[in-house]
Design a protein around this motif. Structure first.
Motif, PDB file in Angstrom:
ATOM      1  N   LYS A 119      44.791  47.986  28.459  1.00  0.00           N
ATOM      2  CA  LYS A 119      44.565  46.440  28.102  1.00  0.00           C
ATOM      3  C   LYS A 119      45.039  45.995  27.022  1.00  0.00           C
ATOM      4  O   LYS A 119      44.410  45.594  26.199  1.00  0.00           O
ATOM      5  CB  LYS A 119      43.304  45.861  28.569  1.00  0.00           C
ATOM      6  CG  LYS A 119      42.636  46.192  30.308  1.00  0.00           C
ATOM      7  CD  LYS A 119      41.806  46.079  30.276  1.00  0.00           C
ATOM      8  CE  LYS A 119      41.381  45.673  32.041  1.00  0.00           C
ATOM      9  NZ  LYS A 119      39.944  45.289  32.526  1.00  0.00           N
ATOM     10  N   ASP A 120      46.852  46.206  26.931  1.00  0.00           N
ATOM     11  CA  ASP A 120      47.344  45.295  25.929  1.00  0.00           C
ATOM     12  C   ASP A 120      47.697  44.225  25.639  1.00  0.00           C
ATOM     13  O   ASP A 120      48.755  43.811  26.003  1.00  0.00           O
ATOM     14  CB  ASP A 120      48.793  46.453  25.201  1.00  0.00           C
ATOM     15  CG  ASP A 120      49.325  46.090  24.091  1.00  0.00           C
ATOM     16  OD1 ASP A 120      48.536  45.488  23.538  1.00  0.00           O
ATOM     17  OD2 ASP A 120      50.481  45.673  24.528  1.00  0.00           O
ATOM     18  N   LEU A 121      46.413  43.419  25.774  1.00  0.00           N
ATOM     19  CA  LEU A 121      46.382  42.251  26.314  1.00  0.00           C
ATOM     20  C   LEU A 121      47.105  40.926  24.530  1.00  0.00           C
ATOM     21  O   LEU A 121      46.831  41.507  23.689  1.00  0.00           O
ATOM     22  CB  LEU A 121      44.997  41.298  26.671  1.00  0.00           C
ATOM     23  CG  LEU A 121      44.682  42.162  27.734  1.00  0.00           C
ATOM     24  CD1 LEU A 121      42.942  41.840  27.717  1.00  0.00           C
ATOM     25  CD2 LEU A 121      45.317  41.978  28.570  1.00  0.00           C
ATOM     26  N   LEU A 122      47.575  39.692  25.389  1.00  0.00           N
ATOM     27  CA  LEU A 122      48.385  39.558  24.349  1.00  0.00           C
ATOM     28  C   LEU A 122      46.558  38.435  23.561  1.00  0.00           C
ATOM     29  O   LEU A 122      45.826  38.319  24.755  1.00  0.00           O
ATOM     30  CB  LEU A 122      49.303  38.244  25.196  1.00  0.00           C
ATOM     31  CG  LEU A 122      50.484  38.960  24.992  1.00  0.00           C
ATOM     32  CD1 LEU A 122      51.382  37.245  26.660  1.00  0.00           C
ATOM     33  CD2 LEU A 122      51.300  39.022  24.226  1.00  0.00           C
ATOM     34  N   PRO A 123      46.401  37.675  22.519  1.00  0.00           N
ATOM     35  CA  PRO A 123      45.735  37.096  22.277  1.00  0.00           C
ATOM     36  C   PRO A 123      45.528  35.835  23.239  1.00  0.00           C
ATOM     37  O   PRO A 123      46.295  35.517  23.414  1.00  0.00           O
ATOM     38  CB  PRO A 123      46.176  36.968  20.750  1.00  0.00           C
ATOM     39  CG  PRO A 123      47.237  36.890  20.502  1.00  0.00           C
ATOM     40  CD  PRO A 123      47.663  38.380  21.557  1.00  0.00           C
ATOM     41  N   ASP A 124      44.523  34.916  22.936  1.00  0.00           N
ATOM     42  CA  ASP A 124      44.238  34.086  23.036  1.00  0.00           C
ATOM     43  C   ASP A 124      43.778  33.605  25.179  1.00  0.00           C
ATOM     44  O   ASP A 124      44.116  32.553  25.335  1.00  0.00           O
ATOM     45  CB  ASP A 124      45.128  32.884  23.112  1.00  0.00           C
ATOM     46  CG  ASP A 124      45.518  32.744  21.172  1.00  0.00           C
ATOM     47  OD1 ASP A 124      44.458  32.932  20.606  1.00  0.00           O
ATOM     48  OD2 ASP A 124      46.757  32.940  20.638  1.00  0.00           O
ATOM     49  N   ALA A 125      43.641  34.586  24.675  1.00  0.00           N
ATOM     50  CA  ALA A 125      43.617  34.861  26.336  1.00  0.00           C
ATOM     51  C   ALA A 125      44.108  34.473  27.427  1.00  0.00           C
ATOM     52  O   ALA A 125      44.102  33.228  28.897  1.00  0.00           O
ATOM     53  CB  ALA A 125      42.137  34.132  27.219  1.00  0.00           C
ATOM     54  N   LEU A 126      45.558  34.794  26.888  1.00  0.00           N
ATOM     55  CA  LEU A 126      47.349  33.848  28.047  1.00  0.00           C
ATOM     56  C   LEU A 126      47.522  34.780  29.895  1.00  0.00           C
ATOM     57  O   LEU A 126      47.633  34.232  30.261  1.00  0.00           O
ATOM     58  CB  LEU A 126      48.175  33.780  26.686  1.00  0.00           C
ATOM     59  CG  LEU A 126      48.905  33.164  25.167  1.00  0.00           C
ATOM     60  CD1 LEU A 126      49.856  33.330  24.900  1.00  0.00           C
ATOM     61  CD2 LEU A 126      48.720  31.779  25.801  1.00  0.00           C
ATOM     62  N   GLU A 127      47.136  35.659  29.648  1.00  0.00           N
ATOM     63  CA  GLU A 127      46.714  36.266  31.110  1.00  0.00           C
ATOM     64  C   GLU A 127      46.162  36.386  31.814  1.00  0.00           C
ATOM     65  O   GLU A 127      44.582  36.752  31.406  1.00  0.00           O
ATOM     66  CB  GLU A 127      47.688  37.766  30.293  1.00  0.00           C
ATOM     67  CG  GLU A 127      48.677  38.332  29.175  1.00  0.00           C
ATOM     68  CD  GLU A 127      49.328  39.226  28.868  1.00  0.00           C
ATOM     69  OE1 GLU A 127      51.011  39.651  28.660  1.00  0.00           O
ATOM     70  OE2 GLU A 127      47.941  39.472  27.814  1.00  0.00           O
ATOM     71  N   THR A 128      46.220  36.708  32.674  1.00  0.00           N
ATOM     72  CA  THR A 128      44.791  36.961  34.176  1.00  0.00           C
ATOM     73  C   THR A 128      45.950  38.362  34.465  1.00  0.00           C
ATOM     74  O   THR A 128      46.590  39.244  34.190  1.00  0.00           O
ATOM     75  CB  THR A 128      45.710  36.289  35.437  1.00  0.00           C
ATOM     76  OG1 THR A 128      45.499  34.583  34.968  1.00  0.00           O
ATOM     77  CG2 THR A 128      45.080  36.567  36.356  1.00  0.00           C
ATOM     78  N   VAL A 129      44.581  39.385  34.532  1.00  0.00           N
ATOM     79  CA  VAL A 129      44.778  40.349  34.463  1.00  0.00           C
ATOM     80  C   VAL A 129      44.957  40.944  35.574  1.00  0.00           C
ATOM     81  O   VAL A 129      43.529  40.472  36.720  1.00  0.00           O
ATOM     82  CB  VAL A 129      43.392  41.445  34.073  1.00  0.00           C
ATOM     83  CG1 VAL A 129      43.678  43.424  33.879  1.00  0.00           C
ATOM     84  CG2 VAL A 129      44.009  41.701  32.231  1.00  0.00           C
ATOM     85  N   ILE A 130      45.223  41.994  36.587  1.00  0.00           N
ATOM     86  CA  ILE A 130      45.453  41.508  37.843  1.00  0.00           C
ATOM     87  C   ILE A 130      45.462  43.601  37.780  1.00  0.00           C
ATOM     88  O   ILE A 130      46.471  44.732  36.748  1.00  0.00           O
ATOM     89  CB  ILE A 130      46.788  41.383  38.869  1.00  0.00           C
ATOM     90  CG1 ILE A 130      46.864  40.121  38.798  1.00  0.00           C
ATOM     91  CG2 ILE A 130      47.293  41.618  39.692  1.00  0.00           C
ATOM     92  CD1 ILE A 130      47.888  39.593  39.332  1.00  0.00           C
ATOM     93  N   ASP A 131      44.392  43.867  38.654  1.00  0.00           N
ATOM     94  CA  ASP A 131      43.992  46.104  38.443  1.00  0.00           C
ATOM     95  C   ASP A 131      45.033  46.261  39.483  1.00  0.00           C
ATOM     96  O   ASP A 131      45.251  45.543  40.643  1.00  0.00           O
ATOM     97  CB  ASP A 131      42.360  45.594  38.549  1.00  0.00           C
ATOM     98  CG  ASP A 131      41.794  45.463  39.942  1.00  0.00           C
ATOM     99  OD1 ASP A 131      41.898  45.702  41.208  1.00  0.00           O
ATOM    100  OD2 ASP A 131      40.612  45.606  40.007  1.00  0.00           O
ATOM    101  N   ALA A 132      44.364  47.479  39.552  1.00  0.00           N
ATOM    102  CA  ALA A 132      45.473  48.490  40.701  1.00  0.00           C
ATOM    103  C   ALA A 132      44.835  48.363  41.976  1.00  0.00           C
ATOM    104  O   ALA A 132      45.723  48.431  42.985  1.00  0.00           O
ATOM    105  CB  ALA A 132      45.657  49.789  40.086  1.00  0.00           C
ATOM    106  N   ALA A 133      43.353  47.519  42.314  1.00  0.00           N
ATOM    107  CA  ALA A 133      43.123  47.280  43.449  1.00  0.00           C
ATOM    108  C   ALA A 133      44.138  45.633  44.271  1.00  0.00           C
ATOM    109  O   ALA A 133      44.071  46.489  45.328  1.00  0.00           O
ATOM    110  CB  ALA A 133      41.612  46.895  43.517  1.00  0.00           C
ATOM    111  N   SER A 134      44.986  45.364  43.675  1.00  0.00           N
ATOM    112  CA  SER A 134      45.766  44.699  44.241  1.00  0.00           C
ATOM    113  C   SER A 134      47.025  44.980  44.886  1.00  0.00           C
ATOM    114  O   SER A 134      47.948  46.147  43.608  1.00  0.00           O
ATOM    115  CB  SER A 134      45.898  43.711  43.696  1.00  0.00           C
ATOM    116  OG  SER A 134      46.181  42.075  43.663  1.00  0.00           O
TER     117      SER A 134
END
Length: 179
Positions: free
Chosen positions: A141-156
């Protein structure tokens, strides 16, 4: 940069999470006038450059996306795009865009990454890229700061992910331009 009518979509994640497939699926569903700015293409093919902080490909990805948006294209920027290498550029790109922007992080466990990697059709790539490489590249989960991203998991599924991005970005409400 861009207009109120252009859409910018950023799709990030570890190797073998489906980023390129999602970008191709978005183009297939949308049609013409959707530019795909793929990190692998710019970094490995155009420049033949290693992925490191401050590398030239970072600026070229930025310039390419901006140029396409300024010329009325919708843009998908996709790649591993490590947050510490590409984060500042991506944040600036997102801030500068006048239209709708959506960022996504495709998340899969390392085990799922290995499973997906094994299904790749390119035998030469599979012979060259092994578990050691994937472990070295993998970042949880190498996410960008400031909650810019929606995480879509492998189940999608691929189709579910493409539909989600089309809907949330508004691309499903825009007519493509046949250039």
């Amino acid at each position: 940069m861009g207009t109120e009518d252009t859409r910018l979509v950023v799709v990030r994640g570890n190797s073998a999470t489906g980023k390129s497939s999602v970008a191709a699926g978005l183009r297939e569903k949308f049609g013409r006038n959707l530019a795909i700015v793929a990190q692998d293409n710019v970094r490995r093919i155009v420049l033949r450059e290693r992925d490191r902080p401050g590398a030239v490909n970072i600026g070229l990805i930025d310039l390419t996306a901006r140029y396409a948006l300024d010329n009325g294209f919708h843009v998908v920027v996709e790649g591993i795009l490590y947050a510490d290498h590409y984060g500042a550029m991506l944040r600036d790109l997102v801030r500068a865009h006048h239209g709708i922007t959506r960022c996504y992080y495709l998340h899969a466990s390392f085990e799922e990454t290995m499973r997906r990697h094994a299904t790749k059709a390119d035998a030469e790539y599979l012979a060259h890229v092994n578990e050691h490489h994937l472990r070295d590249w993998y970042r949880e989960k190498d996410l960008l700061p400031d909650a810019l991203e929606t995480v879509i998991d492998a189940a999608s599924s691929l189709d579910e992910t493409v539909q989600q991005i089309l809907s949330e970005s508004g691309l499903d409400q825009v007519l493509p331009i046949d250039r």
